[in-house]
Write a protein that holds these residues in place. Structure first.
Motif, mmCIF file in Angstrom:
data_model
loop_
_atom_site.group_PDB
_atom_site.id
_atom_site.type_symbol
_atom_site.label_atom_id
_atom_site.label_comp_id
_atom_site.label_asym_id
_atom_site.label_seq_id
_atom_site.Cartn_x
_atom_site.Cartn_y
_atom_site.Cartn_z
ATOM 1 N N ILE A 122 -19.267 4.396 -27.455
ATOM 2 C CA ILE A 122 -18.223 4.521 -28.472
ATOM 3 C C ILE A 122 -18.484 5.720 -29.369
ATOM 4 O O ILE A 122 -17.577 6.489 -29.682
ATOM 5 N N LEU A 123 -19.735 5.913 -29.772
ATOM 6 C CA LEU A 123 -20.067 7.022 -30.660
ATOM 7 C C LEU A 123 -19.803 8.360 -29.982
ATOM 8 O O LEU A 123 -19.237 9.277 -30.588
ATOM 9 N N ILE A 124 -20.162 8.486 -28.714
ATOM 10 C CA ILE A 124 -19.918 9.725 -27.977
ATOM 11 C C ILE A 124 -18.421 9.971 -27.849
ATOM 12 O O ILE A 124 -17.936 11.093 -28.028
ATOM 13 N N ALA A 125 -17.666 8.920 -27.557
ATOM 14 C CA ALA A 125 -16.221 9.080 -27.409
ATOM 15 C C ALA A 125 -15.569 9.485 -28.727
ATOM 16 O O ALA A 125 -14.653 10.308 -28.746
ATOM 17 N N LEU A 126 -16.033 8.927 -29.855
ATOM 18 C CA LEU A 126 -15.438 9.267 -31.143
ATOM 19 C C LEU A 126 -15.798 10.671 -31.599
ATOM 20 O O LEU A 126 -14.984 11.364 -32.195
ATOM 21 N N LEU A 127 -17.038 11.092 -31.331
ATOM 22 C CA LEU A 127 -17.482 12.392 -31.826
ATOM 23 C C LEU A 127 -17.105 13.551 -30.915
ATOM 24 O O LEU A 127 -16.800 14.638 -31.393
ATOM 25 N N PHE A 128 -17.125 13.367 -29.620
ATOM 26 C CA PHE A 128 -17.016 14.503 -28.718
ATOM 27 C C PHE A 128 -15.734 14.558 -27.902
ATOM 28 O O PHE A 128 -15.454 15.566 -27.295
ATOM 29 N N ARG A 129 -14.937 13.503 -27.834
ATOM 30 C CA ARG A 129 -13.761 13.534 -26.979
ATOM 31 C C ARG A 129 -12.454 13.874 -27.679
ATOM 32 O O ARG A 129 -11.583 14.429 -27.059
ATOM 33 N N TRP A 143 -10.029 22.592 -39.595
ATOM 34 C CA TRP A 143 -10.330 22.358 -41.012
ATOM 35 C C TRP A 143 -11.655 21.617 -41.189
ATOM 36 O O TRP A 143 -12.233 21.642 -42.268
ATOM 37 N N LEU A 144 -12.150 20.981 -40.133
ATOM 38 C CA LEU A 144 -13.458 20.326 -40.193
ATOM 39 C C LEU A 144 -14.556 21.196 -39.577
ATOM 40 O O LEU A 144 -15.687 21.226 -40.069
ATOM 41 N N ALA A 145 -14.219 21.923 -38.520
ATOM 42 C CA ALA A 145 -15.223 22.729 -37.814
ATOM 43 C C ALA A 145 -15.742 23.875 -38.678
ATOM 44 O O ALA A 145 -16.948 24.154 -38.695
ATOM 45 N N ILE A 146 -14.850 24.541 -39.413
ATOM 46 C CA ILE A 146 -15.268 25.703 -40.206
ATOM 47 C C ILE A 146 -16.206 25.304 -41.350
ATOM 48 O O ILE A 146 -17.275 25.899 -41.505
ATOM 49 N N PRO A 147 -15.870 24.281 -42.181
ATOM 50 C CA PRO A 147 -16.823 23.916 -43.241
ATOM 51 C C PRO A 147 -18.157 23.380 -42.717
ATOM 52 O O PRO A 147 -19.209 23.657 -43.303
ATOM 53 N N LEU A 148 -18.128 22.634 -41.607
ATOM 54 C CA LEU A 148 -19.393 22.142 -41.050
ATOM 55 C C LEU A 148 -20.280 23.309 -40.633
ATOM 56 O O LEU A 148 -21.489 23.317 -40.899
ATOM 57 N N ALA A 149 -19.687 24.303 -39.983
ATOM 58 C CA ALA A 149 -20.473 25.464 -39.547
ATOM 59 C C ALA A 149 -20.891 26.317 -40.736
ATOM 60 O O ALA A 149 -21.974 26.902 -40.731
ATOM 61 N N TRP A 150 -20.046 26.401 -41.768
ATOM 62 C CA TRP A 150 -20.388 27.231 -42.931
ATOM 63 C C TRP A 150 -21.536 26.629 -43.730
ATOM 64 O O TRP A 150 -22.459 27.315 -44.135
ATOM 65 N N PHE A 151 -21.491 25.316 -43.959
ATOM 66 C CA PHE A 151 -22.500 24.691 -44.812
ATOM 67 C C PHE A 151 -23.771 24.298 -44.062
ATOM 68 O O PHE A 151 -24.850 24.277 -44.642
ATOM 69 N N PHE A 152 -23.649 23.969 -42.780
ATOM 70 C CA PHE A 152 -24.820 23.499 -42.035
ATOM 71 C C PHE A 152 -25.291 24.475 -40.970
ATOM 72 O O PHE A 152 -26.265 24.205 -40.264
ATOM 73 N N GLY A 178 -24.101 22.435 -37.829
ATOM 74 C CA GLY A 178 -22.686 22.107 -37.964
ATOM 75 C C GLY A 178 -21.852 22.650 -36.823
ATOM 76 O O GLY A 178 -20.773 22.140 -36.522
ATOM 77 N N LEU A 179 -22.349 23.690 -36.180
ATOM 78 C CA LEU A 179 -21.630 24.269 -35.049
ATOM 79 C C LEU A 179 -21.619 23.336 -33.839
ATOM 80 O O LEU A 179 -20.762 23.459 -32.963
ATOM 81 N N LEU A 180 -22.540 22.398 -33.797
ATOM 82 C CA LEU A 180 -22.564 21.440 -32.681
ATOM 83 C C LEU A 180 -21.271 20.627 -32.603
ATOM 84 O O LEU A 180 -20.866 20.208 -31.529
ATOM 85 N N TYR A 181 -20.608 20.377 -33.740
ATOM 86 C CA TYR A 181 -19.335 19.647 -33.713
ATOM 87 C C TYR A 181 -18.296 20.427 -32.923
ATOM 88 O O TYR A 181 -17.593 19.872 -32.084
ATOM 89 N N ALA A 182 -18.170 21.718 -33.195
ATOM 90 C CA ALA A 182 -17.145 22.519 -32.540
ATOM 91 C C ALA A 182 -17.464 22.778 -31.072
ATOM 92 O O ALA A 182 -16.564 22.871 -30.251
ATOM 93 N N ARG A 199 -11.110 26.068 -30.690
ATOM 94 C CA ARG A 199 -9.914 26.410 -29.910
ATOM 95 C C ARG A 199 -10.171 26.310 -28.411
ATOM 96 O O ARG A 199 -9.312 25.851 -27.658
ATOM 97 N N ALA A 200 -11.345 26.743 -27.962
ATOM 98 C CA ALA A 200 -11.679 26.654 -26.530
ATOM 99 C C ALA A 200 -11.777 25.194 -26.096
ATOM 100 O O ALA A 200 -11.339 24.837 -25.001
ATOM 101 N N TRP A 201 -12.343 24.335 -26.936
ATOM 102 C CA TRP A 201 -12.441 22.915 -26.627
ATOM 103 C C TRP A 201 -11.052 22.315 -26.461
ATOM 104 O O TRP A 201 -10.771 21.592 -25.514
ATOM 105 N N ASN A 202 -10.174 22.585 -27.427
ATOM 106 C CA ASN A 202 -8.826 22.012 -27.387
ATOM 107 C C ASN A 202 -8.039 22.541 -26.198
ATOM 108 O O ASN A 202 -7.256 21.798 -25.584
ATOM 109 N N LYS A 203 -8.233 23.805 -25.828
ATOM 110 C CA LYS A 203 -7.548 24.359 -24.670
ATOM 111 C C LYS A 203 -8.086 23.761 -23.371
ATOM 112 O O LYS A 203 -7.332 23.442 -22.448
ATOM 113 N N ARG A 204 -9.423 23.577 -23.296
ATOM 114 C CA ARG A 204 -10.036 23.031 -22.084
ATOM 115 C C ARG A 204 -9.642 21.584 -21.838
ATOM 116 O O ARG A 204 -9.504 21.144 -20.698
ATOM 117 N N HIS A 205 -9.419 20.818 -22.910
ATOM 118 C CA HIS A 205 -9.075 19.399 -22.764
ATOM 119 C C HIS A 205 -7.591 19.135 -22.992
ATOM 120 O O HIS A 205 -7.184 17.986 -23.193
#
Length: 136
Positions: free
Chosen positions: A49-56, A62-71, A75-79, A128-134
């Motif tokens: 469930i955790l993998i499906a919620l986080l990675f699928r 709006w979430l990827a940029i602040p995570l990568a900027w602050f962490f 934080g880039l692992l999310y994107a 963007r690459a993730w969203n295009k690939r899926h």
């Protein structure tokens, strides 16, 4: 007890047989060829469930940029998600960032650090690459 080896290979407490000592028979059934059905040998439980919620789901900019900027790279692992080539590039990037911090160069201000800035820009392209690939 002088004739111990000729009496029994297990000693006086083993099975008593008449004649020469023999080996114990194999108690398991002989191997047989598996059936030719097309069913997989595994259960095929799928993702957790955790993998499906986080990675699928689709990655949100709006979430990827602040995570990568602050962490930074963490934080880039999310994107990035599960893209193997981007994860390998991230590992090389982290190694370069560590070497940059160990170098005797003067340190830039913390919020405008080139590593954080490059992670924020990278997160835009990775999401963007993730969203295009899926197909999101």
């Amino acid at each position: 007890m002088i004739d111990y080896p000729s009496q029994s290979p297990w000693g006086p407490h083993g099975p008593q047989t008449s004649g020469p000592p023999t080996t114990t028979p194999n108690p398991t059934a002989p191997w047989s060829e598996p059936s030719s059905s097309n069913q997989p040998a595994y259960g095929g439980g799928g993702d957790g469930i955790l993998i499906a919620l986080l990675f699928r789901p689709p990655k949100k900019l709006w979430l990827a940029i602040p995570l990568a900027w602050f962490f930074g790279p963490l934080g880039l692992l999310y994107a990035i998600g599960d893209s193997r080539s981007q994860l390998m590039a991230l590992a090389a990037f982290v190694a370069g960032a560590i070497l940059l911090h160990l170098s005797p160069l003067p340190s830039p201000p913390p919020r405008f650090h080139p590593i954080l800035l490059s992670c924020a820009v990278w997160s835009i392209f990775a999401a963007r690459a993730w969203n295009k690939r899926h197909n999101f």
